[in-house]
Scaffold this motif. Structure first.
Motif, short mmCIF file in Angstrom:
data_model
loop_
_atom_site.label_atom_id
_atom_site.label_comp_id
_atom_site.label_asym_id
_atom_site.label_seq_id
_atom_site.Cartn_x
_atom_site.Cartn_y
_atom_site.Cartn_z
N VAL A 21 0.14 -1.35 -0.23
CA VAL A 21 -0.32 -0.66 0.36
C VAL A 21 1.08 1.30 0.22
N ALA A 22 1.64 1.33 0.89
CA ALA A 22 2.92 2.38 1.07
C ALA A 22 3.19 2.29 -0.34
N ILE A 23 3.74 1.42 -1.01
CA ILE A 23 4.82 1.50 -2.52
C ILE A 23 3.40 2.09 -3.09
N ASP A 24 2.36 1.91 -3.68
CA ASP A 24 1.14 1.78 -4.53
C ASP A 24 1.21 3.59 -4.26
N LYS A 25 0.86 3.48 -3.66
CA LYS A 25 1.15 5.53 -2.79
C LYS A 25 2.23 5.98 -3.82
N ILE A 26 3.10 5.86 -2.74
CA ILE A 26 4.83 6.25 -3.89
C ILE A 26 4.78 6.01 -5.13
N VAL A 27 4.10 5.51 -5.40
CA VAL A 27 3.74 5.41 -7.48
C VAL A 27 2.54 6.21 -7.75
N ALA A 34 4.48 2.72 -16.15
CA ALA A 34 6.14 1.66 -16.17
C ALA A 34 5.57 1.48 -14.36
N ASP A 35 5.80 2.72 -13.67
CA ASP A 35 5.46 1.88 -12.13
C ASP A 35 4.88 1.30 -11.47
N ASP A 36 3.49 1.66 -12.21
CA ASP A 36 1.98 1.23 -11.71
C ASP A 36 1.81 0.29 -12.40
N ALA A 37 2.45 -0.03 -13.43
CA ALA A 37 1.85 -1.73 -14.32
C ALA A 37 2.93 -1.98 -12.91
N PHE A 38 3.55 -2.30 -12.24
CA PHE A 38 4.82 -3.10 -12.03
C PHE A 38 4.15 -3.20 -10.72
N VAL A 39 3.70 -2.50 -10.02
CA VAL A 39 3.24 -2.29 -8.80
C VAL A 39 1.90 -3.40 -9.23
N ALA A 40 1.11 -2.81 -10.13
CA ALA A 40 -0.03 -4.28 -10.36
C ALA A 40 -0.57 -5.23 -10.43
N LYS A 41 1.14 -5.74 -11.24
CA LYS A 41 2.21 -7.38 -10.90
C LYS A 41 2.22 -7.67 -9.81
N GLU A 43 0.65 -6.70 -6.61
CA GLU A 43 -0.96 -6.97 -6.52
C GLU A 43 -0.95 -8.02 -6.68
N ALA A 44 -0.93 -8.17 -8.02
CA ALA A 44 -2.23 -9.42 -9.29
C ALA A 44 -1.48 -10.56 -8.69
N ALA A 45 -0.08 -10.87 -8.24
CA ALA A 45 0.74 -11.90 -7.34
C ALA A 45 0.34 -12.30 -6.06
N LEU A 46 0.16 -11.29 -5.67
CA LEU A 46 -0.09 -11.03 -3.74
C LEU A 46 -1.96 -11.45 -3.86
N ASP A 47 -2.57 -11.47 -4.65
CA ASP A 47 -3.43 -11.87 -4.50
C ASP A 47 -4.13 -13.34 -4.39
N VAL A 48 -2.83 -14.43 -5.59
CA VAL A 48 -3.25 -15.29 -5.86
C VAL A 48 -2.27 -16.14 -4.33
#
Length: 57
Positions: A21-27, A34-41, A43-48
């Motif tokens: 969440v902290a990284i997401d807010k900074i990004v 590009a960094d938004d896409a990385f954080v989305a990946k 988050e998707a991995a953590l959802d798994v």
């Protein structure tokens, strides 16, 4: 190691969620996507594995 993870699962998930969440807010403050896409990946991995950082926002 496995015993540690199972004994401290709640603390581990809380820490990982807080970091994501902290990284997401900074990004979101940066203009690039590009960094938004990385954080989305991430988050998707953590959802798994069952850690939903989206709900913690």
């Amino acid at each position: 190691m496995f015993e540690f993870v199972t004994a401290h699962w709640v603390e581990i998930t809380a820490a990982v969620t807080a970091v994501v969440v902290a990284i997401d807010k900074i990004v979101k403050l940066t203009p690039t996507k590009a960094d938004d896409a990385f954080v989305a990946k991430v988050e998707a991995a953590l959802d798994v594995i069952g850690i939903s950082a989206d709900k913690a926002k």
